[in-house]
Motif scaffolding. Structure first.
Motif, PDB file in Angstrom:
ATOM      1  N   ARG A  62      35.204  36.008  36.887  1.00  0.00           N
ATOM      2  CA  ARG A  62      35.998  36.325  38.348  1.00  0.00           C
ATOM      3  C   ARG A  62      37.326  35.623  38.354  1.00  0.00           C
ATOM      4  O   ARG A  62      38.213  36.161  39.201  1.00  0.00           O
ATOM      5  CB  ARG A  62      35.056  36.065  39.354  1.00  0.00           C
ATOM      6  CG  ARG A  62      34.782  34.514  39.651  1.00  0.00           C
ATOM      7  CD  ARG A  62      33.636  34.315  40.884  1.00  0.00           C
ATOM      8  NE  ARG A  62      33.347  33.097  41.286  1.00  0.00           N
ATOM      9  CZ  ARG A  62      34.261  32.335  42.541  1.00  0.00           C
ATOM     10  NH1 ARG A  62      35.077  33.249  42.847  1.00  0.00           N
ATOM     11  NH2 ARG A  62      33.853  31.429  42.634  1.00  0.00           N
ATOM     12  N   TYR A  63      37.465  34.426  37.653  1.00  0.00           N
ATOM     13  CA  TYR A  63      38.854  33.741  37.827  1.00  0.00           C
ATOM     14  C   TYR A  63      39.878  34.666  36.995  1.00  0.00           C
ATOM     15  O   TYR A  63      41.102  34.972  37.482  1.00  0.00           O
ATOM     16  CB  TYR A  63      38.655  32.497  37.212  1.00  0.00           C
ATOM     17  CG  TYR A  63      37.911  31.416  38.118  1.00  0.00           C
ATOM     18  CD1 TYR A  63      38.133  31.204  39.432  1.00  0.00           C
ATOM     19  CD2 TYR A  63      36.778  30.923  37.594  1.00  0.00           C
ATOM     20  CE1 TYR A  63      37.597  30.401  40.266  1.00  0.00           C
ATOM     21  CE2 TYR A  63      36.043  30.078  38.407  1.00  0.00           C
ATOM     22  CZ  TYR A  63      36.209  29.719  39.816  1.00  0.00           C
ATOM     23  OH  TYR A  63      35.801  29.057  40.527  1.00  0.00           O
ATOM     24  N   THR A  64      39.437  35.293  35.935  1.00  0.00           N
ATOM     25  CA  THR A  64      40.555  35.953  35.202  1.00  0.00           C
ATOM     26  C   THR A  64      40.953  37.117  35.822  1.00  0.00           C
ATOM     27  O   THR A  64      41.979  37.740  35.976  1.00  0.00           O
ATOM     28  CB  THR A  64      40.114  36.423  33.949  1.00  0.00           C
ATOM     29  OG1 THR A  64      38.812  37.238  33.794  1.00  0.00           O
ATOM     30  CG2 THR A  64      39.586  35.106  32.758  1.00  0.00           C
ATOM     31  N   GLN A  65      39.686  37.849  36.656  1.00  0.00           N
ATOM     32  CA  GLN A  65      39.830  38.998  37.365  1.00  0.00           C
ATOM     33  C   GLN A  65      40.917  38.561  38.412  1.00  0.00           C
ATOM     34  O   GLN A  65      41.795  39.402  38.802  1.00  0.00           O
ATOM     35  CB  GLN A  65      38.608  39.655  38.015  1.00  0.00           C
ATOM     36  CG  GLN A  65      37.752  40.059  36.763  1.00  0.00           C
ATOM     37  CD  GLN A  65      36.250  40.214  37.224  1.00  0.00           C
ATOM     38  OE1 GLN A  65      36.009  39.855  38.541  1.00  0.00           O
ATOM     39  NE2 GLN A  65      35.650  41.048  36.469  1.00  0.00           N
ATOM     40  N   GLU A  66      41.009  37.647  38.953  1.00  0.00           N
ATOM     41  CA  GLU A  66      41.523  37.217  40.462  1.00  0.00           C
ATOM     42  C   GLU A  66      42.970  37.100  39.831  1.00  0.00           C
ATOM     43  O   GLU A  66      43.834  37.410  40.562  1.00  0.00           O
ATOM     44  CB  GLU A  66      40.812  36.032  41.106  1.00  0.00           C
ATOM     45  CG  GLU A  66      41.987  35.477  42.279  1.00  0.00           C
ATOM     46  CD  GLU A  66      41.482  34.071  42.835  1.00  0.00           C
ATOM     47  OE1 GLU A  66      42.099  33.322  43.510  1.00  0.00           O
ATOM     48  OE2 GLU A  66      40.180  33.683  42.510  1.00  0.00           O
ATOM     49  N   TYR A  67      43.253  36.332  38.973  1.00  0.00           N
ATOM     50  CA  TYR A  67      44.297  35.577  38.494  1.00  0.00           C
ATOM     51  C   TYR A  67      45.249  36.886  37.887  1.00  0.00           C
ATOM     52  O   TYR A  67      46.419  37.119  38.175  1.00  0.00           O
ATOM     53  CB  TYR A  67      44.647  34.581  37.527  1.00  0.00           C
ATOM     54  CG  TYR A  67      43.780  33.299  38.050  1.00  0.00           C
ATOM     55  CD1 TYR A  67      43.773  32.944  39.433  1.00  0.00           C
ATOM     56  CD2 TYR A  67      43.007  32.520  37.052  1.00  0.00           C
ATOM     57  CE1 TYR A  67      43.212  31.908  39.510  1.00  0.00           C
ATOM     58  CE2 TYR A  67      42.223  31.624  37.597  1.00  0.00           C
ATOM     59  CZ  TYR A  67      42.239  31.105  38.819  1.00  0.00           C
ATOM     60  OH  TYR A  67      41.653  30.215  39.247  1.00  0.00           O
ATOM     61  N   SER A  91      32.855  38.514  44.823  1.00  0.00           N
ATOM     62  CA  SER A  91      34.068  37.541  45.151  1.00  0.00           C
ATOM     63  C   SER A  91      35.014  38.258  46.233  1.00  0.00           C
ATOM     64  O   SER A  91      35.729  39.153  45.607  1.00  0.00           O
ATOM     65  CB  SER A  91      34.863  36.950  43.919  1.00  0.00           C
ATOM     66  OG  SER A  91      35.889  36.639  44.341  1.00  0.00           O
ATOM     67  N   TYR A  92      35.356  37.629  47.295  1.00  0.00           N
ATOM     68  CA  TYR A  92      36.305  38.284  48.201  1.00  0.00           C
ATOM     69  C   TYR A  92      37.748  38.291  47.842  1.00  0.00           C
ATOM     70  O   TYR A  92      38.420  39.055  47.789  1.00  0.00           O
ATOM     71  CB  TYR A  92      36.131  37.431  49.501  1.00  0.00           C
ATOM     72  CG  TYR A  92      37.186  37.733  50.259  1.00  0.00           C
ATOM     73  CD1 TYR A  92      37.394  39.067  51.075  1.00  0.00           C
ATOM     74  CD2 TYR A  92      38.440  36.923  50.632  1.00  0.00           C
ATOM     75  CE1 TYR A  92      38.290  39.493  51.822  1.00  0.00           C
ATOM     76  CE2 TYR A  92      39.377  37.320  51.242  1.00  0.00           C
ATOM     77  CZ  TYR A  92      39.549  38.719  52.281  1.00  0.00           C
ATOM     78  OH  TYR A  92      40.577  39.048  52.914  1.00  0.00           O
ATOM     79  N   LYS A  93      38.103  37.202  46.847  1.00  0.00           N
ATOM     80  CA  LYS A  93      39.307  36.875  46.475  1.00  0.00           C
ATOM     81  C   LYS A  93      39.617  38.026  45.365  1.00  0.00           C
ATOM     82  O   LYS A  93      40.779  38.630  45.350  1.00  0.00           O
ATOM     83  CB  LYS A  93      39.495  35.442  45.714  1.00  0.00           C
ATOM     84  CG  LYS A  93      39.594  34.508  46.613  1.00  0.00           C
ATOM     85  CD  LYS A  93      39.917  33.208  46.077  1.00  0.00           C
ATOM     86  CE  LYS A  93      40.429  31.908  47.067  1.00  0.00           C
ATOM     87  NZ  LYS A  93      40.606  30.505  46.366  1.00  0.00           N
ATOM     88  N   VAL A  94      38.493  38.366  44.597  1.00  0.00           N
ATOM     89  CA  VAL A  94      38.777  39.264  43.524  1.00  0.00           C
ATOM     90  C   VAL A  94      38.885  40.653  44.289  1.00  0.00           C
ATOM     91  O   VAL A  94      39.988  41.524  43.897  1.00  0.00           O
ATOM     92  CB  VAL A  94      37.594  39.341  42.547  1.00  0.00           C
ATOM     93  CG1 VAL A  94      37.715  40.582  41.448  1.00  0.00           C
ATOM     94  CG2 VAL A  94      37.342  38.179  41.780  1.00  0.00           C
TER      95      VAL A  94
END
Length: 549
Positions: A119-124, A159-162
């Protein structure tokens, strides 16, 4: 090092000055460095990038981007995430050129492949895309590499951020892009079409940022022709959501974005303009944009108040833009806008603001309102709008000149009482200058405004038209007035009119010649035949010869 720089801009700057960046980049790229060490280096570099714009410039000068992009080839996920987080921070800085993401053709497909990792790779990655997608070329590259398919399913992430970053991606991909917008309309996510997902995301119970961004997506798809303007998702969902964003309960940024997006949505469609104008007292609500922050402001946070005072001009710009869109076609709406408290005074003040964007928006607003014959004869006259407008036209950037000169054309129409004082204040020289401009829109406006008289000259060349002019004393008096004008180009234009009217070989010429002689036209022609301007002198002599023939 990491603990020293977190949240401390002074320490960040010190470390950069001491030459830490090349050393960190060296360790980051060394094959012999452990993955843990490489990851820590990427974290520290990311923290340095969080500082001032100068810090980011220093990092860019050390070629940090190629080093971090190289790091994305690592098999270690934590290291990849640290590199992406740092890249995200650098690319979201205004000093970083977006082109750096596109110089190596292998980067975009690799980022697409990394989207599925965590989910971090998706968000960034989504955040990097939405910040680096500026204009049709970037949109096409991302689109061709499968951005729509790869990002669509992220809208249902836990994830809301994603979800939020995916939504932002779609808003920049769809902006003024029919190809992307037409594709988005038919994309299915978990059995639901994208527009339906966007509509769910702009409901009142969702966070404001999400409501606004989904409203933008739907707005851009509508403007790109992928959704009809009378579709329920626009009329009953998107438009009311954007009007809600304009209320004074919202934060300054939300009110600005809401008004600007709404202005863009309704700009070409008279029906949407009418609906917006009667939704939630929008016209009166926008008047609050000029009273900001009010003495009874609900802001208790001093930092916030300071920020809002610095950005209050953005509210005025947004309000002018929205008023311009609202009043683009409908006479009743224009009347309502002008009758809003102190509206004309506010626009006139806006014309001399220091911010170019506010000046441009104020001119746009005036231009929109100047399409009304009624307002040109009343409000525009009462407030002598032409005076500040003539000031705006002096040494203005092209984008302001185009709109301001369009408005000048409206003020120079036959029925506008401002016409004489405008011409006396040097408009003709200005318009003649515009006809020489490299900008085609400015040339058109210059020529258009100078056509008052030239049109008459051409009309005066037809038989029925000659009679119409000869029986209209107003027009004849105007021609006489311009024969004695201080500007030679206007006098020349009258010469064409007169020559066409007195030409002796045409039917009814004797009566026309007699009437013009009785008006004193021949005496003026005698005077003009002595003019120091050879062109004017010749034309006057030619006209006089028609009397002798």
């Amino acid at each position: 090092m990491k603990n020293a720089v977190i949240g401390n801009n002074k320490q960040k700057a010190n470390l950069i000055v001491l030459g830490a960046v090349p050393r960190l980049l060296y360790l980051l790229q060394q094959e012999s460095s452990s993955t843990e060490l490489k990851t820590e280096c990427a974290v520290v570099l990311g923290s340095l990038a969080m500082g001032t714009e100068n810090n980011v410039k220093s990092l860019l000068d050390c070629h940090i981007i190629p080093a971090l992009l190289q790091g994305l080839l690592s098999p270690d996920l934590r290291f990849i995430e640290a590199c992406l987080r740092c890249l995200r921070t650098i690319f979201t800085s205004p000093v970083t050129p977006e082109e750096l993401l596109y110089t190596d053709a292998t980067v975009i497909p690799h980022l697409m492949a990394l989207l599925s990792r965590s989910r971090y790779t998706q968000e960034y990655i989504c955040q990097i895309f939405s910040h680096c997608c500026k204009g049709p070329d970037h949109q096409t590259i991302l689109f061709n590499h499968g951005a729509v398919q790869n990002i669509a399913h992220l809208l249902t992430s836990v994830s809301y951020k994603v979800r939020m970053q995916a939504l932002k991606c779609f808003s920049v991909l769809a902006f003024e892009n029919p190809q992307v917008s037409m594709t988005l309309v038919n994309v299915l996510v978990d059995g639901e079409l994208l527009p339906q997902i966007f509509v769910k995301m702009l409901q009142r119970d969702k966070p404001i940022e999400m409501q606004l961004t989904s409203a933008k997506c739907l707005t851009y798809m509508c403007r790109a022709g992928a959704i009809r303007t009378d579709d329920n998702c626009i009329v009953l969902k998107t438009l009311p959501c954007l009007v809600r964003m304009c209320s004074k309960e919202r934060l300054l940024e939300e009110r600005v974005e809401g008004a600007e997006t709404l202005a863009y949505l309704i700009e070409p469609d008279v029906e949407l303009q009418r609906i917006a104008s009667i939704t939630d007292h929008l016209i009166a609500m926008l008047a609050d944009y000029f009273k900001y922050p009010s003495s009874v402001s609900a802001i208790t946070d001093i930092k916030r108040l300071d920020h809002d005072l610095k950005h209050a001009h953005e509210l005025r710009q947004a309000a002018f833009k929205l008023y311009a869109s609202l009043g683009a076609n409908d006479e009743d709406i224009r009347k309502k806008i002008i009758e809003t408290e102190n509206m004309m005074d506010r626009i006139v003040t806006g014309l001399s603001e220091s911010s170019v964007k506010v000046r441009l928006a104020a001119v746009r607003c005036l231009h929109s309102l100047s399409r009304s014959v009624q307002q040109l004869r009343t409000s525009f006259q009462d407030h002598a709008v032409w005076k500040p407008l003539m000031k705006v036209l002096q040494n203005a950037p092209d984008e302001i000149l185009v709109v301001a000169s369009s408005m000048l054309c409206n003020l120079l129409l036959e029925f506008s009482p401002s016409k004489e004082p405008i011409l006396e204040s040097g408009a003709v020289e200005l318009l003649c200058g515009l006809t020489q401009s490299e900008n085609p829109a400015l040339r058109v406006n210059g020529i258009w405004a100078l056509m008052t008289l030239c049109i008459l000259a051409n009309i005066a060349d037809g038989t029925t038209a000659k009679e119409l002019i000869m029986t209209n004393d107003d027009i004849l008096q105007k021609i006489k007035y311009y024969m004695g004008h201080s500007h030679v180009k206007l006098q020349l234009a009258t010469m064409f009119c007169i020559s066409n009217l007195v030409r002796h070989e045409e039917e009814g010429s004797q009566e026309r010649q007699d009437k013009l002689r009785d008006m004193g036209i021949v005496d003026i022609l005698h005077k003009l035949s002595q003019s120091p301007d050879s062109n004017l002198c010749d034309k006057a002599k030619t006209a006089l010869q028609q009397y002798l023939a």
